[in-house]
Design an enzyme around this catalytic site. Structure first.
Site, mmCIF file in Angstrom:
data_model
loop_
_atom_site.group_PDB
_atom_site.id
_atom_site.type_symbol
_atom_site.label_atom_id
_atom_site.label_comp_id
_atom_site.label_asym_id
_atom_site.label_seq_id
_atom_site.Cartn_x
_atom_site.Cartn_y
_atom_site.Cartn_z
ATOM 1 N N ASP A 97 0.824 -1.211 0.000
ATOM 2 C CA ASP A 97 0.000 0.000 0.000
ATOM 3 C C ASP A 97 0.858 1.261 0.000
ATOM 4 O O ASP A 97 1.962 1.277 0.556
ATOM 5 C CB ASP A 97 -0.914 0.010 1.226
ATOM 6 N N GLU A 101 2.653 2.666 6.409
ATOM 7 C CA GLU A 101 2.784 1.259 6.775
ATOM 8 C C GLU A 101 3.190 0.427 5.564
ATOM 9 O O GLU A 101 4.045 -0.451 5.647
ATOM 10 C CB GLU A 101 1.457 0.762 7.355
ATOM 11 N N HIS A 371 -4.137 9.737 -2.259
ATOM 12 C CA HIS A 371 -4.509 11.022 -2.839
ATOM 13 C C HIS A 371 -5.931 11.055 -3.350
ATOM 14 O O HIS A 371 -6.286 11.932 -4.129
ATOM 15 C CB HIS A 371 -3.540 11.356 -3.975
#
Length: 948
Positions: A97, A101, A371
């Site tokens: 991702d 993290e 975004h």
């Protein structure tokens, strides 16, 4: 490059499966199943490292806070599989991702795999064929600033938790924890309960009147707004101490309002319209979902917990239904705007969308966030009706919510007219001086929606409103009225009210409060709420979060001795500093030094802990209720301590379900004055000669045997009563005889210590009851009560009974009939709460069951617990498959006991060999601080990242 074998690594198996469909044969997609390594637990460090600077945190605080990472035991197989796959690859693509993290997971994979082939970072916000192809064409390098930010956060949480939590253990109780965000969240909930405890309700009255225009029959309702020229007080005119704060308002009592109602009914003059105002009404749609608003709205409308929402959203994202669900952005891409406008126009009409697309902007500028807002995936949204056969249960509900919010965000404003009507009486007649001669003024308002716009698709939910004014404009129709028009009184209704205390936080409103204060990140709120519930700091009551008394002690200690750490502004500033590190505007080492060792702006965590001094544990765990009554938080829970002037204060247990704001001085006195339940003598046992007593204990009511008090003796010479002799003790026969405990037995659920009789108590004490002997084996069959309910036992074989009463009632024939049935036969039909189709992997039917540790789903091979807060009856086939797949991907649970024999062997006869093994590991341990070398350290038990 065509013909080049590429290894693509993502986080989850589900994501790997979905992405694999869109990539060609040149790509092999595998899952890391989250993080492959983490900070080592200090207790698991090799002996030579425990004595060094790493010993306290597995972080070298004296060497730029270098962490000591280790590959988790249950990830060794995963890492081995990834290394094996990498050997046959020409390129490594890290497709985790695109947040902090995910970036950190990618970095850890690089550190562990040490690839010798080109590495590319691949990112995307949705898993569709088009999005994946764009990501393939636009790879980038690893963002080290994001990695630094995540590592700083992880180190910060380790330092915070490992320094502060031991203070809580020593002064309050074991098993407690402190955390950067969890402590602030707990304080928010405790502060709200403190407000409720200090709240003083105020009473006030108002008057509703049903009116009709002269000559018409259409009634409407108006509310009293002014009397004698003074504003009639509503709930918002009082403070939390019950004081009227509005200077121009008057609080009416029941007598005044009753007389006013009588005067209006008796009067023939009615009311006259004094003013009519009408103004345009416009309402804009809410912005598309962010992580936070998705959690809030799913909580309000679907009653999902934050964790449940994120779990379902994760599944929807990984299977290509929605965009990435961890985001602070409310922005929609151009393709999403076009898709939303197209669907709105086709479903609700061309006039349902504005002339130009709507553009939303948020306040977040965090580099780690995605975004785009959370929305349906793709450049053409699939409508919920199209997915009814594909998505089921909660997955469909959440997708439906996301779809509606996204489409509505691009729709036109709702429009209408809001009318406000003022009416007044002539001076009133009446016997009451407060009413006679006064003019009563009434108000009514209503909104008529003439164009629904976005409301045709979606309307945002709202949190509970405190002391809401019922007279505020709502969507309602008023009859057409003109100034000077006469109105007839049809009915009057006096209404009494009390002001309400501040509402408790729900998960939705807590998420909102944390976000508004800038505390933590929405992506972590679900885990934070789970932590404070698991620690016992908070107990869900319906949708409300009620703090336990232990939370009051924890917050009190932190406020008194770690004030800055639980200050909301300070916690928010830490979050802002982490964002600066993520944007490359601050150095992680400098920031950690300032936080831990202190600087000109702050004292530093370590100096605070080193100089904390003495903490009065008794004071921390006490709360005065009155001068004579104190609440104490003890080892076994809260209790009241009453100072009655004797040598030792009396203790009174609190009801387990009592919320803190319910413990008023009056309620505390009631508990103290209540008759003591439990120490009720029932009589002497005819066989043992001991007194049978009914008691109420920590684990419920029970009966027990005690030695009876000896009879007093009379001196035959004087006739005086002499001191009773101590009861004779049986000669001790070793420690076993000396440690003999009195017999006890719990009461059945339908019994109480106030009504149980001696005969019933004796039957309970004599359990287990022998029903008879099995005619075939000769084994005795006994009936008894156990942890999981009443049952029969024959040797090692057991059968459940239908009720506790059967323990006394069942005969040998009935017992033999039970044993003739298959084991658990009586419950088998109902042991599964739900049954589903076969699991696609194992091919075995899936069942939802209620087990010892809560509800779970199983296919007979893999058991997966239903997450806390998720309604098990809402679990459907798709959700069950997902839970089992996630559990299967994690691998079997560890069995630490299996290592015990090896540990014993090392500590006894083979001490020299142990030294040799330690020496052999020293070269790998020389550089514990370096990130790359740390992967070669001895593996330890997996430790999940500390909760914030």
């Amino acid at each position: 490059m065509p013909g080049t074998k590429k290894l693509v690594i993502v986080e989850s198996p589900a994501k790997a499966k979905t992405i694999g469909r869109y990539l060609g044969d040149d790509y092999e997609v595998q899952a890391s199943v989250g993080h492959v390594r983490d900070l080592m637990e200090p207790k698991n460090l090799p002996a030579e490292l425990k004595k060094g600077p790493l010993g306290k945190f597995a972080i070298d605080v004296d060497n730029d806070f270098e962490p000591h990472y280790v590959v988790s035991d249950n990830k060794k197989r995963t890492v081995a599989d990834l290394k094996k796959a990498l050997k046959g690859a020409d390129e490594l693509w890290l497709a985790t991702d695109e947040d902090r993290e995910g970036e950190a997971i990618a970095w850890h994979l690089l550190e562990v795999l040490k690839p010798k082939v080109p590495v590319k970072r691949m990112v995307f916000h949705e898993i569709t064929k088009e999005a994946i192809q764009k990501a393939v064409d636009a790879t980038r390098d690893l963002d080290t600033a994001l990695v630094d930010a995540q590592e700083t956060r992880r180190i910060l949480d380790r330092l915070y938790g490992y320094e502060v939590s031991p203070v809580l253990w020593r002064r309050i109780g074991p098993g407690l924890s402190a955390g950067r965000v969890q402590s602030a969240a707990t304080r928010l909930i405790v502060d709200r309960e403190r407000e409720r405890m200090a709240f003083v309700a105020a009473s006030y009255w108002d008057l509703d009147t049903t009116l009709t225009p002269s000559g018409e029959t259409t009634p409407f309702t108006a509310r009293l707004s002014r009397l004698g020229g003074k504003k009639v007080a509503t709930g918002r005119d009082f403070n939390d101490r019950g004081e009227l704060t509005a200077k121009d308002a008057v609080a009416l009592d029941e007598t005044t309002v009753t007389h006013l109602a009588e005067a209006l009914r008796a009067s023939d003059i009615g009311l006259t319209v004094t003013s009519v105002e009408s103004k345009p009404y416009t309402r804009r749609p809410a912005a598309p979902f962010t992580t936070s608003t998705l959690q809030q709205e799913a909580g309000r409308k679907l009653r999902f917990t934050a964790r449940q929402t994120m779990s379902i959203a994760q599944s929807l994202y990984e299977n290509g239904y929605i965009t990435y669900m961890r985001t602070d952005s409310v922005t929609l891409s151009q393709q999403a705007v076009d898709a939303a406008r197209t669907q709105a126009s086709s479903l609700y009409g061309a006039d349902s969308i504005p002339a130009t697309p709507r553009v939303y902007s948020g306040k977040s500028k965090n580099a780690q966030e995605a975004h785009e807002a959370v929305r349906p995936a793709g450049d053409t949204f699939r409508t919920p009706s199209e997915l009814e056969g594909t998505l089921r249960g909660n997955d469909w509900k959440l997708y439906d919510l996301i779809w509606k919010r996204t489409v509505a965000s691009q729709m036109a404003d709702a429009r209408g007219q809001t009318a406000s009507i003022a009416m007044a009486t002539s001076p009133l007649a009446g016997s009451d001086a407060r009413v006679a001669g006064q003019v009563a003024e009434f108000a009514a308002s209503g909104t008529v929606i003439t164009f629904r716009g976005f409301l045709a698709a979606y309307e945002e939910g709202r949190d509970e409103e405190r002391n809401a004014d019922p007279s505020e404009a709502k969507e309602a129709t008023l009859p057409p009225l003109t100034e000077g028009q006469a109105l007839a009184v049809v009915e009057t209704e006096p209404k009494g009210h009390e002001t309400s205390p501040p509402p408790r936080y729900t998960e939705a409103s807590l998420v909102k409060a944390l976000e508004e204060r800038g505390i933590g990140r929405p992506s972590t709120y679900a885990s934070i709420i789970s932590v404070i519930i698991d620690r016992g700091y908070v107990v869900p009551r319906g949708s409300s979060l009620v703090p336990g008394w232990i939370a009051f002690s924890v917050v009190k200690l932190l406020e008194q001795h770690f004030g800055d750490l639980v200050e909301y502004d300070f916690t928010a500033e830490m979050e802002a500093d982490l964002d600066r590190i993520a944007r490359g505007e601050a150095d992680r080492t400098d920031w950690l030094k300032a936080f831990y060792f202190g600087d000109d702006r702050q004292p530093g965590l370590r100096p605070i802990v080193d100089n904390i001094g003495e903490i009065d544990a008794r004071a921390i765990n006490s709360m005065p209720i009155t001068d004579a009554i104190t609440l104490r938080v003890g080892k076994y829970g809260p209790f009241l301590e009453v100072d009655e002037g004797g040598e030792a204060p009396r203790r009174v247990n609190l009801p387990q379900d009592m919320a803190p704001d319910e413990l008023t001085p009056a309620r505390a006195q009631e508990l103290i004055d209540a008759p003591v339940i439990g120490d009720r003598e029932l009589g002497l046992h005819p066989v043992t000669g001991k007194m049978v007593v009914a008691k109420d204990g920590r684990f419920g009511p029970y009966v027990t045997e005690v030695d009876p008090a000896p009879e007093p003796q009379v001196d035959p010479a004087t006739g005086e009563v002499v001191e009773a002799p101590a009861p004779a003790k049986a000669p001790a026969r070793g420690k076993k005889a000396a440690a003999e405990k009195p017999r006890t037995a719990s009461l059945f659920k339908d019994m109480s210590p106030e009504t149980v009789d001696l005969e019933t108590a004796i039957r309970l004490l004599d359990l287990p009851r022998t029903v008879g002997d099995d005619p075939e084996s000769g084994e005795p069959i006994t009936a008894q009560n156990g942890r999981y309910g009443p049952y029969l036992k024959k040797g090692t074989d057991t059968r459940s009974l239908d009720s506790e009463a059967q323990i006394f009632d069942i005969d040998l024939a009935g017992a033999l009939e039970k044993f003739a049935q298959p084991k658990y036969g009586a419950r088998k039909a109902s042991s599964a709460l739900k049954e589903f189709d076969a699991d696609p992997v194992s091919g075995k039917p899936i069942k939802l069951k209620d087990g010892r540790f809560g509800p779970y789903v199983t296919d007979g091979e893999t058991n997966a617990t239903v997450p806390r807060g998720e309604d098990p009856m809402e679990v459907d086939f798709e959700r069950a498959v997902q839970l089992i797949a996630d559990k299967r991907a994690k691998g079997p649970a560890k069995k630490p006991a299996a290592r015990k024999p090896a540990a014993k062997k090392t500590t006894t006869a083979k001490k020299p060999a142990a030294k040799k093994a330690t020496t052999a590991k020293k070269p790998a341990a020389k550089k514990p601080a370096t990130k790359s070398a740390s992967t070669r350290a001895t593996a330890a038990k997996k430790t999940p990242p500390a909760a914030e």
